[in-house]
Design a protein around this motif. Sequence first.
Motif, PDB file in Angstrom:
ATOM      1  N   ALA A   1       0.832  -1.213   0.000  1.00 25.68           N
ATOM      2  CA  ALA A   1       0.000   0.000   0.000  1.00 25.68           C
ATOM      3  C   ALA A   1       0.861   1.256   0.000  1.00 25.68           C
ATOM      4  N   LEU A   2       1.936   1.248   0.779  1.00 30.11           N
ATOM      5  CA  LEU A   2       2.825   2.401   0.824  1.00 30.11           C
ATOM      6  C   LEU A   2       3.504   2.634  -0.518  1.00 30.11           C
ATOM      7  N   GLU A   3       4.001   1.568  -1.125  1.00 32.36           N
ATOM      8  CA  GLU A   3       4.695   1.707  -2.411  1.00 32.36           C
ATOM      9  C   GLU A   3       3.742   2.195  -3.502  1.00 32.36           C
ATOM     10  N   ALA A   4       2.460   1.891  -3.374  1.00 28.38           N
ATOM     11  CA  ALA A   4       1.481   2.357  -4.359  1.00 28.38           C
ATOM     12  C   ALA A   4       1.054   3.796  -4.099  1.00 28.38           C
ATOM     13  N   ALA A   5       1.005   4.198  -2.824  1.00 28.81           N
ATOM     14  CA  ALA A   5       0.461   5.520  -2.478  1.00 28.81           C
ATOM     15  C   ALA A   5       1.509   6.622  -2.407  1.00 28.81           C
ATOM     16  N   LEU A   6       2.772   6.278  -2.160  1.00 27.35           N
ATOM     17  CA  LEU A   6       3.803   7.301  -1.963  1.00 27.35           C
ATOM     18  C   LEU A   6       4.148   8.111  -3.217  1.00 27.35           C
ATOM     19  N   PRO A   7       4.304   7.488  -4.390  1.00 26.51           N
ATOM     20  CA  PRO A   7       4.679   8.269  -5.573  1.00 26.51           C
ATOM     21  C   PRO A   7       3.686   9.401  -5.829  1.00 26.51           C
ATOM     22  N   GLY A   8       4.221  10.604  -6.044  1.00 26.98           N
ATOM     23  CA  GLY A   8       3.382  11.761  -6.293  1.00 26.98           C
ATOM     24  C   GLY A   8       2.946  12.483  -5.034  1.00 26.98           C
ATOM     25  N   ARG A   9       3.151  11.846  -3.861  1.00 28.01           N
ATOM     26  CA  ARG A   9       2.772  12.485  -2.604  1.00 28.01           C
ATOM     27  C   ARG A   9       3.994  12.931  -1.802  1.00 28.01           C
ATOM     28  N   LEU A  10       4.917  12.004  -1.575  1.00 25.71           N
ATOM     29  CA  LEU A  10       6.112  12.304  -0.791  1.00 25.71           C
ATOM     30  C   LEU A  10       7.312  11.597  -1.405  1.00 25.71           C
ATOM     31  N   LEU A  11       8.488  12.178  -1.226  1.00 26.72           N
ATOM     32  CA  LEU A  11       9.714  11.526  -1.659  1.00 26.72           C
ATOM     33  C   LEU A  11      10.016  10.362  -0.716  1.00 26.72           C
ATOM     34  N   TRP A  12      10.545   9.295  -1.267  1.00 27.02           N
ATOM     35  CA  TRP A  12      10.811   8.112  -0.456  1.00 27.02           C
ATOM     36  C   TRP A  12      11.872   7.270  -1.141  1.00 27.02           C
ATOM     37  N   ARG A  13      12.376   6.302  -0.419  1.00 28.07           N
ATOM     38  CA  ARG A  13      13.339   5.355  -0.984  1.00 28.07           C
ATOM     39  C   ARG A  13      13.334   4.071  -0.173  1.00 28.07           C
ATOM     40  N   VAL A  14      13.770   2.998  -0.808  1.00 26.04           N
ATOM     41  CA  VAL A  14      14.037   1.751  -0.096  1.00 26.04           C
ATOM     42  C   VAL A  14      15.446   1.865   0.452  1.00 26.04           C
ATOM     43  N   ALA A  15      15.558   1.992   1.775  1.00 26.30           N
ATOM     44  CA  ALA A  15      16.857   2.218   2.399  1.00 26.30           C
ATOM     45  C   ALA A  15      17.637   0.931   2.633  1.00 26.30           C
ATOM     46  N   GLY A  16      16.966  -0.200   2.612  1.00 23.66           N
ATOM     47  CA  GLY A  16      17.667  -1.456   2.825  1.00 23.66           C
ATOM     48  C   GLY A  16      16.729  -2.643   2.816  1.00 23.66           C
ATOM     49  N   ARG A  17      17.314  -3.792   2.666  1.00 24.63           N
ATOM     50  CA  ARG A  17      16.589  -5.059   2.718  1.00 24.63           C
ATOM     51  C   ARG A  17      17.414  -6.037   3.541  1.00 24.63           C
TER      52      ARG A  17
END
Length: 262
Positions: A30-46
């Motif tokens: 849900a986060l990966e679908a909703a974040l683009p266009g709203r807030l900057l984000w990144r996958v910081a690690g796995r």
Amino acid sequence: VALLEALRARSDWDVLSLRKLPGDSATLQALEAALPGRLLWRVAGREQSPYVEIAGTWGDFFRHKTQRFRKTCRNIENRLGKSGMVAVEEYREVDPEGPVFAEVMEVSRQSWKGPRGVGMATMLGMPRFFRELTQRASANGWLHLWILRLDGRAVATEYQIRSNGRLHALRADFDAALASLSPGAVLNLRIMQSIFDRRDVGEYDMGPGGNTYKLRWATGARESVWLEVYAATPYGRFLHSIETRLIPLLRRWRARARAACV
């Protein structure tokens, strides 16, 4: 979406760090679908979260471990047993203002994590979180709190939550002064045996991190993801730019410099 919109409207934060999200969780999707266009984000690690499938008997499971590992388990049990009276206790209900919880927090303070400020007793906000969680988990039947005692004194602990047929290890600590006796490893062995003997859960999730002791027990692993979300402010955009542009660029330069020197 409502959470992200509320965050967009606020300017009193810089970075939201969401660690240990299961790779297949609905929350992550849900986060990966909703974040683009709203807030900057990144996958910081796995990272990998090892788990043990609880199937068959303890004897069969343990027998399939290497001879060297089985011998090591016996040796650490014998070594700790020669140092005093060993007892393991499991608590399903704990008063967060009572003596048992206080003992757990003291072990956390005496662990290697304590002085570094990353223990459940020393990290900012963590004592309050675990007090409230302990109260709720006790009331709802989720709590499994283990304590290993040496001559009556708590020297190793593991804090678990049970949900949907799984045990999830949230925190494990041992007194760093007794590291040579491996009390944490002995407690882990006793917990594992107890879980197999009871057969009341189907899986023991050992928590994120490919620690050696976890991998020796694990029958599999799942991926967990660390997301970072950045505020819609000049400083938030600056931090995102550093993490996604400047730092990767510096790493490439460093790699090229090292290659040129070989």
